[in-house]
Design an enzyme around this catalytic site. Structure first.
Site, PDB file in Angstrom:
ATOM      1  N   VAL A 103      75.577  22.073   3.220  1.00  0.00           N
ATOM      2  CA  VAL A 103      75.988  20.668   3.159  1.00  0.00           C
ATOM      3  C   VAL A 103      76.972  20.439   4.310  1.00  0.00           C
ATOM      4  O   VAL A 103      77.988  21.129   4.411  1.00  0.00           O
ATOM      5  CB  VAL A 103      76.673  20.320   1.815  1.00  0.00           C
ATOM      6  CG1 VAL A 103      77.090  18.847   1.802  1.00  0.00           C
ATOM      7  CG2 VAL A 103      75.748  20.619   0.653  1.00  0.00           C
ATOM      8  N   ASP A 104      76.619  19.501   5.168  1.00  0.00           N
ATOM      9  CA  ASP A 104      77.452  19.169   6.321  1.00  0.00           C
ATOM     10  C   ASP A 104      78.058  17.787   6.060  1.00  0.00           C
ATOM     11  O   ASP A 104      79.064  17.679   5.349  1.00  0.00           O
ATOM     12  CB  ASP A 104      76.559  19.211   7.571  1.00  0.00           C
ATOM     13  CG  ASP A 104      77.311  19.049   8.882  1.00  0.00           C
ATOM     14  OD1 ASP A 104      78.437  18.533   8.862  1.00  0.00           O
ATOM     15  OD2 ASP A 104      76.781  19.429   9.931  1.00  0.00           O
ATOM     16  N   SER A 105      77.444  16.713   6.544  1.00  0.00           N
ATOM     17  CA  SER A 105      77.950  15.362   6.248  1.00  0.00           C
ATOM     18  C   SER A 105      77.732  15.020   4.774  1.00  0.00           C
ATOM     19  O   SER A 105      78.430  14.185   4.209  1.00  0.00           O
ATOM     20  CB  SER A 105      77.226  14.328   7.117  1.00  0.00           C
ATOM     21  OG  SER A 105      75.885  14.191   6.705  1.00  0.00           O
ATOM     22  N   LYS A 132      80.339  22.690   4.530  1.00  0.00           N
ATOM     23  CA  LYS A 132      81.404  22.372   5.505  1.00  0.00           C
ATOM     24  C   LYS A 132      82.248  21.266   4.880  1.00  0.00           C
ATOM     25  O   LYS A 132      82.109  20.084   5.216  1.00  0.00           O
ATOM     26  CB  LYS A 132      80.788  21.880   6.820  1.00  0.00           C
ATOM     27  CG  LYS A 132      79.934  22.904   7.526  1.00  0.00           C
ATOM     28  CD  LYS A 132      79.411  22.343   8.834  1.00  0.00           C
ATOM     29  CE  LYS A 132      78.351  23.227   9.415  1.00  0.00           C
ATOM     30  NZ  LYS A 132      77.723  22.668  10.625  1.00  0.00           N
ATOM     31  N   ASP A 160      68.990  27.568  11.249  1.00  0.00           N
ATOM     32  CA  ASP A 160      68.601  27.716  12.651  1.00  0.00           C
ATOM     33  C   ASP A 160      69.389  26.791  13.564  1.00  0.00           C
ATOM     34  O   ASP A 160      70.096  25.891  13.120  1.00  0.00           O
ATOM     35  CB  ASP A 160      67.116  27.380  12.813  1.00  0.00           C
ATOM     36  CG  ASP A 160      66.881  25.875  12.746  1.00  0.00           C
ATOM     37  OD1 ASP A 160      67.370  25.245  11.789  1.00  0.00           O
ATOM     38  OD2 ASP A 160      66.245  25.331  13.661  1.00  0.00           O
TER      39      ASP A 160
HETATM   40  P1  IMP Z   1      73.944  16.829   6.202  1.00  0.00           P
HETATM   41  O1  IMP Z   1      72.954  15.772   5.804  1.00  0.00           O
HETATM   42  O2  IMP Z   1      74.821  16.372   7.346  1.00  0.00           O
HETATM   43  O3  IMP Z   1      74.765  17.351   5.033  1.00  0.00           O
HETATM   44  O4  IMP Z   1      73.132  17.998   6.843  1.00  0.00           O
HETATM   45  C1  IMP Z   1      72.516  18.941   6.136  1.00  0.00           C
HETATM   46  C2  IMP Z   1      71.417  19.606   6.934  1.00  0.00           C
HETATM   47  O5  IMP Z   1      71.760  19.767   8.320  1.00  0.00           O
HETATM   48  C3  IMP Z   1      71.203  20.976   6.411  1.00  0.00           C
HETATM   49  O6  IMP Z   1      70.232  20.984   5.396  1.00  0.00           O
HETATM   50  C4  IMP Z   1      70.762  21.748   7.646  1.00  0.00           C
HETATM   51  O7  IMP Z   1      69.364  21.635   7.792  1.00  0.00           O
HETATM   52  C5  IMP Z   1      71.437  21.057   8.786  1.00  0.00           C
HETATM   53  N1  IMP Z   1      72.677  21.750   9.193  1.00  0.00           N
HETATM   54  C6  IMP Z   1      73.939  21.285   9.077  1.00  0.00           C
HETATM   55  N2  IMP Z   1      74.839  22.152   9.554  1.00  0.00           N
HETATM   56  C7  IMP Z   1      74.125  23.225   9.986  1.00  0.00           C
HETATM   57  C8  IMP Z   1      74.491  24.480  10.583  1.00  0.00           C
HETATM   58  O8  IMP Z   1      75.656  24.821  10.819  1.00  0.00           O
HETATM   59  N3  IMP Z   1      73.464  25.307  10.902  1.00  0.00           N
HETATM   60  C9  IMP Z   1      72.153  25.010  10.658  1.00  0.00           C
HETATM   61  N4  IMP Z   1      71.779  23.868  10.084  1.00  0.00           N
HETATM   62  C10 IMP Z   1      72.749  22.965   9.745  1.00  0.00           C
END
Ligand code: IMP
Ligand code: MG
Length: 179
Positions: A103-105, A132, A160
């Site tokens: 989970v990023d954003s 994160k 990746d």
């Molecule tokens: P979010 O929607 O910003 O939470 O992004 C989640 C998606 O972004 C994850 O399922 C990953 O596919 C990709 N992602 C985010 N951070 C990373 C990272 O550090 N390495 C690889 N993929 C990431």
């Protein structure tokens, strides 16, 4: 451009294995009374995590996959979350456990949970290997978490960078070459 530097180890194979053992025990205990759980893996990133976690559970379980795209290329955000492949059967009345790599954003998980809730499963929980926390912008609940991360791009164990590093056995840091 491809990045050929060997990623620096952030979380070792042993650390991943130990944490997955703990998560599997906790999930097995929590779902013991519920009956069958549907493990819904988010492709591609969660495929190794799901493979390892699913084999350690002691409860009845089924495996399904869904594919989501949230980035156009590498670590550059594309904006909207896109459903690339849906589940192949109804999830109505099922106990769903979403298995996500990171989970990023938070937008991907937020979108997924809302979309799946509308299909009336008996319950929805989330299990994410990495989070994160400081970068998360939307309100998401991670019920089962492997490890917290700083704001760094990681590869390996399913994750990746432009398809680089996905099958490494550990989680490592790779500096994106487009940032
Ligand atoms: P979010 O929607 O910003 O939470 O992004 C989640 C998606 O972004 C994850 O399922 C990953 O596919 C990709 N992602 C985010 N951070 C990373 C990272 O550090 N390495 C690889 N993929 C990431
Ligand atoms: Mg993902």
């Amino acid at each position: 451009m491809t990045n050929t530097k060997k990623p620096e180890v952030l979380i070792s194979e042993d650390q991943i294995e130990d944490r997955i053992d703990e998560l599997a025990q906790q999930i097995s205990a929590d779902y013991a009374e519920k009956g069958e759980v549907v493990l819904l893996g988010v492709l591609k990133g969660a495929f190794i995590f799901l493979a390892d976690l699913s084999r350690r559970l002691t409860i009845p379980r089924q495996v399904e996959f869904i594919a989501i795209s949230s980035y156009e290329q590498g670590s550059i955000r594309s904006g909207a979350v896109r459903l690339v492949m849906d589940v192949r059967r109804s999830i109505e009345g099922k106990h769903l456990l979403i298995i996500e790599d990171i989970v990023d954003s938070g937008h991907t998980l937020h979108y997924l949970v809302n979309m799946l809730k509308s299909r009336n499963p008996a319950s929805i929980r989330t299990c994410c290997l990495l989070h994160k926390t400081e970068k998360t912008e939307v309100d998401v609940t991670v019920d089962y978490l492997g490890f917290n991360l700083q704001d760094e791009w990681v590869v390996g164990y399913g994750l990746d960078y432009k398809e680089i590093g996905r099958t490494l056995p550990y989680i490592g840091i790779l500096e994106p070459d487009d940032q």
